[in-house]
Write a protein that holds these residues in place. Structure first.
Motif, PDB file in Angstrom:
ATOM      1  N   LYS A 175       0.842  14.389   3.293  1.00  0.00           N
ATOM      2  CA  LYS A 175       0.735  15.692   2.642  1.00  0.00           C
ATOM      3  C   LYS A 175       1.728  16.692   3.229  1.00  0.00           C
ATOM      4  O   LYS A 175       1.862  16.826   4.443  1.00  0.00           O
ATOM      5  CB  LYS A 175      -0.689  16.225   2.794  1.00  0.00           C
ATOM      6  CG  LYS A 175      -0.956  17.485   1.987  1.00  0.00           C
ATOM      7  CD  LYS A 175      -2.417  17.896   2.084  1.00  0.00           C
ATOM      8  CE  LYS A 175      -2.699  19.135   1.249  1.00  0.00           C
ATOM      9  NZ  LYS A 175      -4.117  19.557   1.352  1.00  0.00           N
ATOM     10  N   GLY A 176       2.427  17.404   2.314  1.00  0.00           N
ATOM     11  CA  GLY A 176       3.330  18.464   2.742  1.00  0.00           C
ATOM     12  C   GLY A 176       4.632  17.993   3.345  1.00  0.00           C
ATOM     13  O   GLY A 176       5.384  18.791   3.902  1.00  0.00           O
ATOM     14  N   LYS A 177       4.958  16.696   3.236  1.00  0.00           N
ATOM     15  CA  LYS A 177       6.193  16.168   3.811  1.00  0.00           C
ATOM     16  C   LYS A 177       7.257  15.895   2.747  1.00  0.00           C
ATOM     17  O   LYS A 177       8.286  15.289   3.031  1.00  0.00           O
ATOM     18  CB  LYS A 177       5.906  14.870   4.575  1.00  0.00           C
ATOM     19  CG  LYS A 177       4.968  15.038   5.759  1.00  0.00           C
ATOM     20  CD  LYS A 177       5.551  15.947   6.819  1.00  0.00           C
ATOM     21  CE  LYS A 177       4.622  16.034   8.034  1.00  0.00           C
ATOM     22  NZ  LYS A 177       5.184  16.921   9.076  1.00  0.00           N
ATOM     23  N   GLY A 178       6.998  16.333   1.514  1.00  0.00           N
ATOM     24  CA  GLY A 178       7.970  16.128   0.448  1.00  0.00           C
ATOM     25  C   GLY A 178       8.973  17.262   0.379  1.00  0.00           C
ATOM     26  O   GLY A 178       9.271  17.927   1.374  1.00  0.00           O
TER      27      GLY A 178
ATOM     28  N   LEU B 194       4.914  13.382   0.474  1.00  0.00           N
ATOM     29  CA  LEU B 194       5.765  12.211   0.658  1.00  0.00           C
ATOM     30  C   LEU B 194       4.899  10.963   0.520  1.00  0.00           C
ATOM     31  O   LEU B 194       3.851  10.854   1.164  1.00  0.00           O
ATOM     32  CB  LEU B 194       6.426  12.240   2.041  1.00  0.00           C
ATOM     33  CG  LEU B 194       7.188  10.973   2.446  1.00  0.00           C
ATOM     34  CD1 LEU B 194       8.364  10.717   1.501  1.00  0.00           C
ATOM     35  CD2 LEU B 194       7.683  11.096   3.888  1.00  0.00           C
ATOM     36  N   TYR B 195       5.316  10.035  -0.325  1.00  0.00           N
ATOM     37  CA  TYR B 195       4.611   8.772  -0.506  1.00  0.00           C
ATOM     38  C   TYR B 195       5.465   7.645   0.069  1.00  0.00           C
ATOM     39  O   TYR B 195       6.637   7.503  -0.300  1.00  0.00           O
ATOM     40  CB  TYR B 195       4.323   8.530  -1.984  1.00  0.00           C
ATOM     41  CG  TYR B 195       3.293   9.472  -2.558  1.00  0.00           C
ATOM     42  CD1 TYR B 195       1.944   9.154  -2.536  1.00  0.00           C
ATOM     43  CD2 TYR B 195       3.674  10.693  -3.121  1.00  0.00           C
ATOM     44  CE1 TYR B 195       0.991  10.026  -3.050  1.00  0.00           C
ATOM     45  CE2 TYR B 195       2.723  11.567  -3.632  1.00  0.00           C
ATOM     46  CZ  TYR B 195       1.390  11.227  -3.598  1.00  0.00           C
ATOM     47  OH  TYR B 195       0.452  12.085  -4.103  1.00  0.00           O
ATOM     48  N   VAL B 196       4.874   6.883   0.957  1.00  0.00           N
ATOM     49  CA  VAL B 196       5.573   5.774   1.610  1.00  0.00           C
ATOM     50  C   VAL B 196       4.964   4.463   1.128  1.00  0.00           C
ATOM     51  O   VAL B 196       3.779   4.206   1.350  1.00  0.00           O
ATOM     52  CB  VAL B 196       5.475   5.873   3.148  1.00  0.00           C
ATOM     53  CG1 VAL B 196       6.273   4.748   3.801  1.00  0.00           C
ATOM     54  CG2 VAL B 196       5.969   7.234   3.638  1.00  0.00           C
TER      55      VAL B 196
ATOM     56  N   MET C 165       0.837  -1.199   0.000  1.00  0.00           N
ATOM     57  CA  MET C 165       0.000   0.000   0.000  1.00  0.00           C
ATOM     58  C   MET C 165       0.877   1.257   0.000  1.00  0.00           C
ATOM     59  O   MET C 165       1.951   1.285   0.590  1.00  0.00           O
ATOM     60  CB  MET C 165      -0.929  -0.012   1.207  1.00  0.00           C
ATOM     61  CG  MET C 165      -1.965   1.099   1.206  1.00  0.00           C
ATOM     62  SD  MET C 165      -3.185   0.908   2.552  1.00  0.00           S
ATOM     63  CE  MET C 165      -4.193  -0.417   1.901  1.00  0.00           C
ATOM     64  N   ARG C 166       0.373   2.296  -0.683  1.00  0.00           N
ATOM     65  CA  ARG C 166       1.098   3.574  -0.817  1.00  0.00           C
ATOM     66  C   ARG C 166       0.428   4.608   0.070  1.00  0.00           C
ATOM     67  O   ARG C 166      -0.715   4.990  -0.164  1.00  0.00           O
ATOM     68  CB  ARG C 166       1.074   3.997  -2.286  1.00  0.00           C
ATOM     69  CG  ARG C 166       2.141   4.975  -2.714  1.00  0.00           C
ATOM     70  CD  ARG C 166       2.215   4.958  -4.233  1.00  0.00           C
ATOM     71  NE  ARG C 166       3.152   5.954  -4.747  1.00  0.00           N
ATOM     72  CZ  ARG C 166       2.798   7.035  -5.411  1.00  0.00           C
ATOM     73  NH1 ARG C 166       1.505   7.260  -5.641  1.00  0.00           N
ATOM     74  NH2 ARG C 166       3.688   7.886  -5.858  1.00  0.00           N
TER      75      ARG C 166
END
Length: 384
Positions: free
Chosen positions: A248-251, A263-265, A243-244
């Protein structure tokens, strides 16, 4: 309606009325054409249906005084609109570029027309819009239990941030950037073409509005430098393998006051030694003895992270039978939980005592008249 529609479509021509036609004449023309091209009167005629849509669109604009005025102003400004790739008496152009549809941001004709088509939204035009930071993707591995309960994990990220040596100015310590004389610090310059003025990023300062005479040796004048940071990422309960998760706003941080990217984890879940997963349900395989399967029994079943529960196995249960334990599965978004699917498998002993062997032999003799394969063999003789 888009800016392109205002420029390319002649709604007066569509309805067959002059540009100074009163509202009554416009309404009369619309009704006549609507009856002629209505889909109910032209069933199966795609051309008539498209014509009806065009007529309705034209009437929607010309029947509204405010929209009609805006439409007239736009067409008056551009001499009746553009035709093809060469406006009469003009120069070759790309309408997509003029309208700002190339994805480059500000500076297109859509910005010039903003005062006509978007009145009341704002009183000024932003000449140097902030740029959104880039999205960043990373991976994280968690345990099966953490995927069910949720967990907060530290993530070590490397990305570009304002250079610490020059505080993001790009200038060498002890010096300061100067205002770009070419654009007066705006980062944008005007370019005249065909009687129109278009804004574009200043080539001297590359849109920054500042010129660095003595670049910072750390960032070489860019004002950006790679830095490492550790942030705490919350992985929600019930997450599945692969799962992705979007934070929001952490990139990467934005430029010129623009927002940060996301940021996508990508989450990887280690498999559990006992439990599996099927959607929102957990799965487990529990061994039982042959007598328990035949005679029925109360079987203790493990629960992930909790005390075992007792499940009643009905008499005559076949090998591989699955029973459901409600509410002992993975959490859902609505705060409920899935179920625990328990599969019972008959455990065949590899070693038997003399007493057990003798008891099984007596059982075999007592059930000798029960041929469990007879029906199968008989069916095999047929045609299928």
């Amino acid at each position: 309606m888009s800016t392109k529609d205002y420029l390319e479509k002649d709604y007066y021509k569509v309805l067959g009325v002059p540009k100074d036609a009163p509202a009554a004449d416009i309404k009369k023309a619309y009704r006549k054409l609507a009856r002629q091209y209505h889909p109910d009167a032209n069933k199966g005629d795609a051309a008539a249906e498209e014509k009806f849509k065009e007529i309705s669109e034209a009437y929607d604009v010309l029947s509204d005084d405010k929209r009609r005025k805006e439409y007239d102003e736009a067409r008056s400004l551009f001499g009746g609109g553009f035709r093809g790739n060469n406006p009469a008496g003009g120069f070759p152009f790309d309408l997509g570029d003029l309208l700002g549809n190339t994805g480059g941001g500000a500076g297109g004709l859509g910005d010039i027309l903003g005062g006509i088509f978007n009145r009341g939204r704002t009183g000024t035009t932003q000449t140097t819009p902030g740029r959104r930071g880039a999205d960043v993707e990373t991976e994280a591995t968690i345990t099966f239990m953490q995927s069910i309960d949720g967990v907060t994990i530290p993530l070590r990220m490397t990305s570009e941030h304002p250079c610490r040596a020059c505080a993001g100015t790009g200038a060498k310590t002890g010096t300061t950037p100067r205002v770009c004389p070419n654009c007066s610090g705006t980062g944008q310059v005007s370019r005249n073409q065909g009687g129109f003025a278009f804004s574009e990023p200043c080539r001297e300062c590359k849109g920054r509005g500042l010129v660095v005479d003595e670049p910072c040796p750390t960032c070489h004048g860019s004002g950006r430098a790679a830095s490492t940071r550790t942030l705490q990422a919350r992985i929600p309960s019930g997450v599945r393998d692969g799962m992705r998760i979007r934070l929001k706003g952490k990139g990467a941080p934005g430029e010129r006051g623009g927002p940060a990217g996301d940021l996508y984890v990508v989450v990887h879940v280690r498999p559990h030694r006992i439990f599996g997963r099927d959607g929102d349900n957990l799965t487990v395989t529990v061994p039982v003895t042959y007598p328990e399967a035949v005679l029925g029994a109360d079987i203790k079943v493990p629960v992930l992270g909790g005390m075992p529960v007792t499940v009643k196995l009905p008499a005559g249960s076949a090998n591989g039978r699955t029973l459901r334990v409600r509410g002992k599965g993975a959490p859902r978004k609505d705060a409920t939980r899935g179920d625990l699917l328990v599969t019972f498998e008959v455990a065949v002993p590899t070693k038997l005592s003399e007493a057990a062997s003798a008891a099984l032999e007596k059982y075999r003799d007592a059930t000798a008249d029960h041929d469990v394969r007879g029906e199968l063999l008989e069916a095999a003789k047929g045609e299928g």
